[in-house]
Design a protein around this motif. Sequence first.
Motif, PDB file in Angstrom:
ATOM      1  N   TYR A   6       0.828  -1.210   0.000  1.00 38.36           N
ATOM      2  CA  TYR A   6       0.000   0.000   0.000  1.00 38.36           C
ATOM      3  C   TYR A   6       0.865   1.264   0.000  1.00 38.36           C
ATOM      4  O   TYR A   6       0.523   2.254  -0.636  1.00 38.36           O
ATOM      5  CB  TYR A   6      -0.929   0.030   1.213  1.00 38.36           C
ATOM      6  N   LYS A  61      -6.223  -0.004   9.669  1.00 33.02           N
ATOM      7  CA  LYS A  61      -7.237  -0.681   8.845  1.00 33.02           C
ATOM      8  C   LYS A  61      -6.921  -2.173   8.707  1.00 33.02           C
ATOM      9  O   LYS A  61      -7.807  -3.018   8.850  1.00 33.02           O
ATOM     10  CB  LYS A  61      -7.327  -0.049   7.457  1.00 33.02           C
ATOM     11  N   HIS A  66     -10.335  -4.251   8.219  1.00 32.41           N
ATOM     12  CA  HIS A  66     -11.126  -3.420   7.315  1.00 32.41           C
ATOM     13  C   HIS A  66     -10.416  -3.246   5.974  1.00 32.41           C
ATOM     14  O   HIS A  66      -9.196  -3.342   5.878  1.00 32.41           O
ATOM     15  CB  HIS A  66     -11.372  -2.038   7.933  1.00 32.41           C
ATOM     16  N   GLU A  67     -11.196  -2.956   4.962  1.00 33.49           N
ATOM     17  CA  GLU A  67     -10.660  -2.739   3.619  1.00 33.49           C
ATOM     18  C   GLU A  67      -9.904  -1.409   3.568  1.00 33.49           C
ATOM     19  O   GLU A  67     -10.336  -0.415   4.143  1.00 33.49           O
ATOM     20  CB  GLU A  67     -11.809  -2.716   2.610  1.00 33.49           C
TER      21      GLU A  67
END
Length: 114
Positions: A6, A61, A66-67
């Motif tokens: 990410y 997250k 969570h996405e």
Amino acid sequence: MELKDYLKLNYTYEIKHMNDESGQYYYGRVLELDGCQSTADTYEELGESLKEAIEGYIETKLASGHEVPLPFDAQDYSGKLVVRMPKSLHKDLALRAEKEGISLNQYLLYKLAK
């Protein structure tokens, strides 16, 4: 994806120079990551601060299952926009474009870019 994956992505920053009751500073937020924001005294410091904020946001997250939103991609936009308008406005814009010697599409693009 993992945190390191990410962090390689190109998220969209919105940065503003602020001058308010708190003084002068820079405020930045990451458009794709709701609530991911930071402030700093200099533009350079804000860049580093936002990178840390993104890392913390994504870690949280991922840890909570969570996405994590992905960055906006220019390929998601076609460049085509359909707009409904009154006939009188359409006529007025078409006449203005003709007066300028350009197409209505070029005229609208010029006006939108201003």
